[in-house]
Design an enzyme around this catalytic site. Sequence first.
Site, PDB file in Angstrom:
ATOM      1  N   GLU A 177       2.019  -0.364  -4.737  1.00 54.01           N
ATOM      2  CA  GLU A 177       1.085   0.665  -5.172  1.00 54.01           C
ATOM      3  C   GLU A 177       1.820   1.992  -5.098  1.00 54.01           C
ATOM      4  OE1 GLU A 177      -1.677   2.261  -2.510  1.00 54.01           O
ATOM      5  OE2 GLU A 177      -3.162   2.765  -4.023  1.00 54.01           O
ATOM      6  N   ASP A 221       0.821  -1.203   0.000  1.00 55.34           N
ATOM      7  CA  ASP A 221       0.000   0.000   0.000  1.00 55.34           C
ATOM      8  C   ASP A 221       0.867   1.270   0.000  1.00 55.34           C
ATOM      9  OD1 ASP A 221      -2.773   0.961   0.362  1.00 55.34           O
ATOM     10  OD2 ASP A 221      -1.975   1.826   2.195  1.00 55.34           O
TER      11      ASP A 221
HETATM   12  O1  TEU Z   1      -4.801   4.028  -1.713  1.00 52.42           O
HETATM   13  C1  TEU Z   1      -3.997   5.182  -1.828  1.00 52.42           C
HETATM   14  C2  TEU Z   1      -4.786   6.298  -2.368  1.00 52.42           C
HETATM   15  O2  TEU Z   1      -4.275   7.355  -2.561  1.00 52.42           O
HETATM   16  C3  TEU Z   1      -6.204   6.096  -2.751  1.00 52.42           C
HETATM   17  O3  TEU Z   1      -6.998   5.927  -1.623  1.00 52.42           O
HETATM   18  C4  TEU Z   1      -6.694   7.277  -3.548  1.00 52.42           C
HETATM   19  O4  TEU Z   1      -7.212   8.213  -2.676  1.00 52.42           O
HETATM   20  C5  TEU Z   1      -7.707   6.704  -4.513  1.00 52.42           C
HETATM   21  O5  TEU Z   1      -6.938   5.889  -5.370  1.00 52.42           O
HETATM   22  C6  TEU Z   1      -8.457   7.766  -5.233  1.00 52.42           C
HETATM   23  O6  TEU Z   1      -7.559   8.593  -5.905  1.00 52.42           O
HETATM   24  C7  TEU Z   1      -4.358   3.045  -0.772  1.00 52.42           C
HETATM   25  C8  TEU Z   1      -5.455   2.008  -0.634  1.00 52.42           C
HETATM   26  O7  TEU Z   1      -5.639   1.341  -1.883  1.00 52.42           O
HETATM   27  C9  TEU Z   1      -6.709   2.733  -0.205  1.00 52.42           C
HETATM   28  O8  TEU Z   1      -7.826   1.848  -0.178  1.00 52.42           O
HETATM   29  C10 TEU Z   1      -6.461   3.325   1.179  1.00 52.42           C
HETATM   30  O9  TEU Z   1      -7.580   4.128   1.526  1.00 52.42           O
HETATM   31  C11 TEU Z   1      -5.200   4.205   1.179  1.00 52.42           C
HETATM   32  O10 TEU Z   1      -4.097   3.642   0.487  1.00 52.42           O
HETATM   33  C12 TEU Z   1      -4.722   4.413   2.613  1.00 52.42           C
HETATM   34  O11 TEU Z   1      -4.253   3.183   3.108  1.00 52.42           O
END
Ligand code: TEU
Length: 556
Positions: A255, A200
């Site tokens: 990610e 993440d």
């Molecule tokens: O996502 C990172 C993140 O930036 C996304 O939530 C972004 O806001 C979304 O792609 C819309 O642009 C990761 C996880 O996949 C997400 O589910 C979590 O909320 C986030 O990190 C925090 O852990």
Amino acid sequence: ETEIKWWQQAVVYQVYPRSFQDTNEDGIGDLPGIIAHLDYLKALGIDVIWLNPVYQSPNDDNGYDISDYQRIASDFGTMADFDKLLAAAHQRGLKLIMDLVVNHTSDEHAWFKQSRASRDNPYRNFYFWRAGQGDKAPNNWDSAFGGSAWQYDAQTQDYYLHTFSTKQPDLNWENPKLRQSIYDMMNWWLEKGIDGFRMDVINQISKRPGLPDGPLKPHSQFGDSQVTNGPRVHEFLREMHQQVLSRADIMTVGETHGVTPADGLKYAGRDRHELDMIFEFQHLRLDNSQHGFGKWSTRKTPLVALKQVINEWQTGLHGEAWNSLFWNNHDTPRAVSRFGNDSPQYRDRSAKMLATCLHLLQGTPYIYQGEEIGMTNAHFKQLADYRDIETLNAYDELVTSQHQLTATDMMARIEANSRDNSRTPMQWDATTHAGFSAVQPWLRVNDNYKTINVAAALADHQSVWYYYQKLIALRHQQPLVTLGDFKLLAPADEAVFMYERHWQDQTWLIICNFTATTIKRQLESLKTAQSRLIIGNYPTDTGDKLRPYEARVYAL
Ligand code: TEU
Ligand code: CA
């Protein structure tokens, strides 16, 4: 000839456990529910399951706020359930990778409880604590979920950093004790026999020294923030590789928001000893708002720009690193609604076209649960139907407190982009709650479940599901798909995405009409007498005429 790694020929299926299958009538998906459908996943032909977080969590951000890395959330079951799931997957030849969330923990994690207790607590520097500037935050960073990235904590009269919700304090990777604690936890999971990690926001773990102010962007799209690709990020990943990742035959995918192909070569380069691949997001930002509202936009993705981004990543990493391939995940709208056409007339056809376009590229494809039956956005019209903290905070910020958008305007942007679009319960059949649960689920089922569901898909041999099954089989059978190079054709064409794959003496031609109109293109001239149709989403081949959302793959 470099040997092919198992994850280069694999197809990954992303399970969002909260919305996959409920088996104990609490309206929440659980681990026994995943075990119940492993044969379904095996039949589809996928190789790897990526599980979104199932660790203990207060669920401020649906499990991305972890309070115990080595305990299963009671919502999902027990560690015995997890061990059963892992064994059942392995029995079927399926691998299972876990979601690793180590940029931050929950504020209810034992480490944070210690860290906030006193300024001289041994865990103080597991997180970022700073004095304010007067009554202002230590710097101008904003949280991805709105507002400042700093929260004042009265107990020790300092601010702590949280680049996501106030209940997700960022871990301080400058601290070697913290890093060692993370590596110990990761090795504990590897010893249980898992097959890898999805990491993440992993390119956020190195912050710039002194935490300096960054360029302010109004409601910046995440990834522009000041915390990506920091100065020590590659050093930390190489250390993680040495301490953990190099010790087993696993797969890793990071990610990484805010990266270019040049960054991709560094994070996922063959000899970099960091990650095997990354999720880039340049292809998922092309429909962003052009007035500073970031992802909250109703614009469509311009095809020429999409082709250009995919071209840069395909050619930029070929032979040097490895791409992931995905149209959607648990954070995005559903692919067929965003890039295709989710009307009853074109949903099936455009879902197959999108699958063709993605699965014939070079890289490891990721199928998000429900994508294989063409599930669509929820099209919820009421704010009360939404649960996602990102969505609710954005409404508060842009409508309620800043009056930058009207409620009607924002609801249209939420309908197009809320993360809840991909989090509505998996649609298994036409019974109440789509066979996901016997009780009202935590998030409302999409109203179209009576016609769009797994049972209906398995009963119809022309369904999206069988089309995905064929594409997955193609990847397993044809080395060209795994090893071939990529050449974009007709880059300026605003309706058709056309590319070639070459490997040894083989050339494949992939043609995708991204529009609802029938168009003519000089296709016959691209073919030879020996050309044969490999797969297509219309029963017949109509030469130079491309019908709405038509996809065809030829071996030339
Ligand atoms: O996502 C990172 C993140 O930036 C996304 O939530 C972004 O806001 C979304 O792609 C819309 O642009 C990761 C996880 O996949 C997400 O589910 C979590 O909320 C986030 O990190 C925090 O852990
Ligand atoms: Ca349950």
